[in-house]
Design an enzyme around this catalytic site. Structure first.
Site, mmCIF file in Angstrom:
data_model
loop_
_atom_site.group_PDB
_atom_site.id
_atom_site.type_symbol
_atom_site.label_atom_id
_atom_site.label_comp_id
_atom_site.label_asym_id
_atom_site.label_seq_id
_atom_site.Cartn_x
_atom_site.Cartn_y
_atom_site.Cartn_z
ATOM 1 N N ASP A 125 0.847 -1.205 0.000
ATOM 2 C CA ASP A 125 0.000 0.000 0.000
ATOM 3 C C ASP A 125 0.875 1.246 0.000
ATOM 4 O OD1 ASP A 125 -2.083 -1.765 0.446
ATOM 5 O OD2 ASP A 125 -2.005 -1.490 2.625
HETATM 6 N N1 URA Z 1 -0.813 -5.817 4.303
HETATM 7 C C1 URA Z 1 -1.330 -4.583 4.260
HETATM 8 O O1 URA Z 1 -2.334 -4.288 4.907
HETATM 9 N N2 URA Z 1 -0.748 -3.664 3.487
HETATM 10 C C2 URA Z 1 0.371 -3.918 2.780
HETATM 11 O O2 URA Z 1 0.886 -3.032 2.100
HETATM 12 C C3 URA Z 1 0.906 -5.213 2.840
HETATM 13 C C4 URA Z 1 0.283 -6.138 3.615
#
Ligand code: URA
Length: 266
Positions: A125
């Site tokens: 993310d």
């Molecule tokens: N889990 C998440 O919530 N976000 C990420 O970027 C990777 C794993």
């Protein structure tokens, strides 16, 4: 003025030419460069008879051409296919892992050299920090991203709501119900109050955040600290480096191991 000195004999001309030809590098130097350890360690590996060049056990000091000679350590070929690159990036928050962004946010591939063009293996993310691999090796990328070969990914999550109780930790470990189905068993510990170390194989959208939400501890900060055997605490956010050949081999082996486990039903 005409040079009247006699031409050197043919053998001398050939010897001079051959000095200009590439002689190759010493095997211990090549192995050290590929990440097998210091020169000294590589000499020991060679002296132990563990290295072969073009099918024959190699001696110390042997010169090789990495592009053309087939070098194996313990029967496993070394050297990536030419042209393939493997970068490890520590992605800062605010950087997206897609190849372009409609909101004009910075993209992770702009952190590494523009050529050859690479893509990210899986996603993080925008608000997650930490390690991500970039490569132009489609085969390896598909293998790593595929759920059946999913290597472990380790995250540190700072969560709201204070201490996570042992029953909440158990729920996270056993699997929590999300709107796209239950999560697979995970390794979860709390190294300090409100900080979780979470190891998962899956790579579902915002999975760690949703898992923590499900037990009432929303994530404040999320950092990926390991991908299979690859970690690097000295790589600062925004920095990148190439994987060593040893890391690449370890990663490939980890993927192969996950495939074996999957085939045997874990
Ligand atoms: N889990 C998440 O919530 N976000 C990420 O970027 C990777 C794993």
């Amino acid at each position: 003025m005409v040079d009247r000195r006699p031409e050197p004999p043919l053998w001398e001309q050939l010897a001079a030419k051959s000095k200009l030809l590439p002689q190759g590098d010493r095997l211990q130097k090549v192995l050290a460069r590929l990440g097998f350890g210091s020169r000294r360690v590589c000499e020991e590996i060679i002296a132990a008879g563990r290295v072969s060049v073009n099918g024959e056990v190699a001696g110390l000091g042997r010169r090789v051409q990495v592009e053309t000679d087939r070098i194996e350590v313990d029967g496993v070929p070394v050297g990536a296919r030419p042209g393939l690159v493997y970068y490890l990036v520590n992605k800062p928050t605010g950087v997206v892992t897609t190849s372009s962004d409609t909101h004009g946010r910075p993209i992770v591939i702009d952190i590494v050299p523009p050529e050859p063009r690479v893509f990210s293996v899986g996603r993080l993310d925008a608000d997650t920090e930490g390690l991500i691999l970039l490569t132009n090796d489609g085969d390896l990328a598909n293998m790593i991203a595929h759920p059946s070969h999913g290597v472990e990914k380790e995250y540190l999550a700072e969560v709201d709501g204070g201490e996570v109780t042992s029953s909440q930790l158990k729920r996270l470990r056993d699997g929590v119900e999300l709107d796209d189905g239950p999560t697979a068993p995970a390794k979860v510990s709390q190294p300090e109050t409100g900080v979780l170390r979470i190891v998962i194989h899956e790579g579902r959208n915002r999975q760690v955040r949703r898992m923590c939400d499900a037990v009432g501890h929303p994530v404040r900060r999320l950092v990926r600290v390991r991908i299979g055997p690859i970690s690097d605490r000295s790589l600062r956010p925004g920095e990148w480096r190439e994987l060593s050949m040893e890391e690449l081999r370890a990663l490939t082996e980890a993927v192969a191991e996950e495939t074996r486990k999957y085939d045997r039903g874990r």
